[in-house]
Design an enzyme around this catalytic site. Structure first.
Site, PDB file in Angstrom:
ATOM      1  CB  SER A  88      16.927 -10.449 -31.721  1.00  0.00           C
ATOM      2  OG  SER A  88      16.759 -10.976 -33.030  1.00  0.00           O
ATOM      3  CB  SER A  90      14.311 -10.348 -35.999  1.00  0.00           C
ATOM      4  OG  SER A  90      15.140 -11.477 -36.170  1.00  0.00           O
ATOM      5  CE  LYS A 145      16.955 -11.005 -39.927  1.00  0.00           C
ATOM      6  NZ  LYS A 145      16.217 -10.370 -38.813  1.00  0.00           N
ATOM      7  CB  SER A 252      12.803  -8.283 -39.038  1.00  0.00           C
ATOM      8  OG  SER A 252      13.772  -9.015 -39.749  1.00  0.00           O
TER       9      SER A 252
END
Length: 304
Positions: A88, A90, A145, A252
């Protein structure tokens, strides 16, 4: 899926290794004895006959062949490096869809590949690290992350900017919360639903990296994780846990919405992009969408 693959690797390694070991201890000596008896009876025994006597069974031969390879892959993937694909956007602009990355498994402790119990302490996440972890709300899913909050930190998110008050045990000399420094880079290089995004360089400790902000999108603070004793947009990171955030701030789902990452969920530190593919095939194409349209060689290298 990653957890299932680790379990499969462990099972195949154990089974193939056990078959090989049993053969070495019990059956190989018997084959050698049979060969010795055959040679004693017939001195001019042919090489084919000798081979037929000492030949391993198909199962043993297969186990003998795959065990070293599978064991090497298991050790490499469980304790050294594991490959991941970015699914993705994010973490834009740091990581793009189609990036294939290497995660350093030994950065935050060596863990067994099945139950993930820590075997050896090797280090802890630092502010600014890009890390992979098991999603707290569904540990079967791997998330990636950036670490922005360490245990004991007070994190405040307001007006699309973070303020960090580091953990301090000395109440008289604790530094105040400081806004994370942002420097404008450009606007419009990336877009979301036709809206140009603002790109900034963010300073987290010694780490400089770029982030994206959608100035026209609200913070959705009504969906923020609610922590007892704190205001909306304020988070006190518990001991043994971390606050994780995506670089694409307004696209996100991260600690702002679901809380903190327990130390037990850590997988490793993302350290490098080893290959990056483009997937920009039009809908009219007869080829499936998972077939790459190009290779982004310029993205190969260390992750900041």
């Amino acid at each position: 899926m990653a957890a299932h693959f680790s379990l499969i690797l462990v099972i195949v390694t154990l089974v193939s290794g056990l078959i090989w070991l049993i053969d070495v201890i019990f059956f190989a000596p018997k084959r050698r004895e049979a060969l010795a008896l055959a040679e004693a009876k017939q001195a001019d025994l042919s090489e084919e006959a000798k081979e037929s006597i000492i030949r391993e069974s198909t199962v043993v031969e297969f186990a003998h062949s795959i065990f070293p390879v599978i064991a090497f892959v298991l050790i490499l993937r469980s304790f050294i490096y594991e490959p991941f694909q970015i699914p993705s956007g994010s973490m834009k602009p740091t990581l793009l869809v189609g990036d294939f990355i290497l995660v350093e498994k030994f950065s935050y402790g060596l863990r067994d590949p099945v139950w993930r119990s820590k075997l050896v302490e090797t280090g802890e996440p630092e502010r600014g690290d890009v890390f992979v972890f098991k999603y707290p709300e569904n540990p079967q899913i791997d998330y990636i992350k950036r670490v922005i909050g360490l245990p004991g930190d007070r994190i405040v998110y307001q007006n699309k900017q973070f303020l960090i008050e580091p953990k301090c045990d000395d109440g008289a000399n604790c530094p105040p919360a400081k806004a994370v420094k942002l420097s404008s880079v450009n606007r419009g290089e990336f877009s979301q639903e036709g809206i140009p995004l603002s790109r900034y360089t963010e300073q987290l400790g010694d780490i400089e990296h770029d982030i994206l902000i959608n100035p026209s999108r609200p913070d959705f603070s009504n969906h923020f994780y609610e922590q007892a004793g704190t205001a909306v947009g304020e988070f006190i990171v518990p001991e043994g846990e971390y606050f994780a955030i995506g670089d694409n701030r307004d696209n996100s789902t991260d600690s702002r919405f679901w809380g903190f990452v327990p130390e037990a969920n850590l997988v490793g530190k993302a350290v490098a992009i080893w290959i990056s593919f483009e997937f920009e095939r039009p809908a009219s194409s007869w080829l499936p969408t998972w077939v790459p349209t190009g290779v982004r060689f310029d993205r190969v290298g260390a992750i900041k």
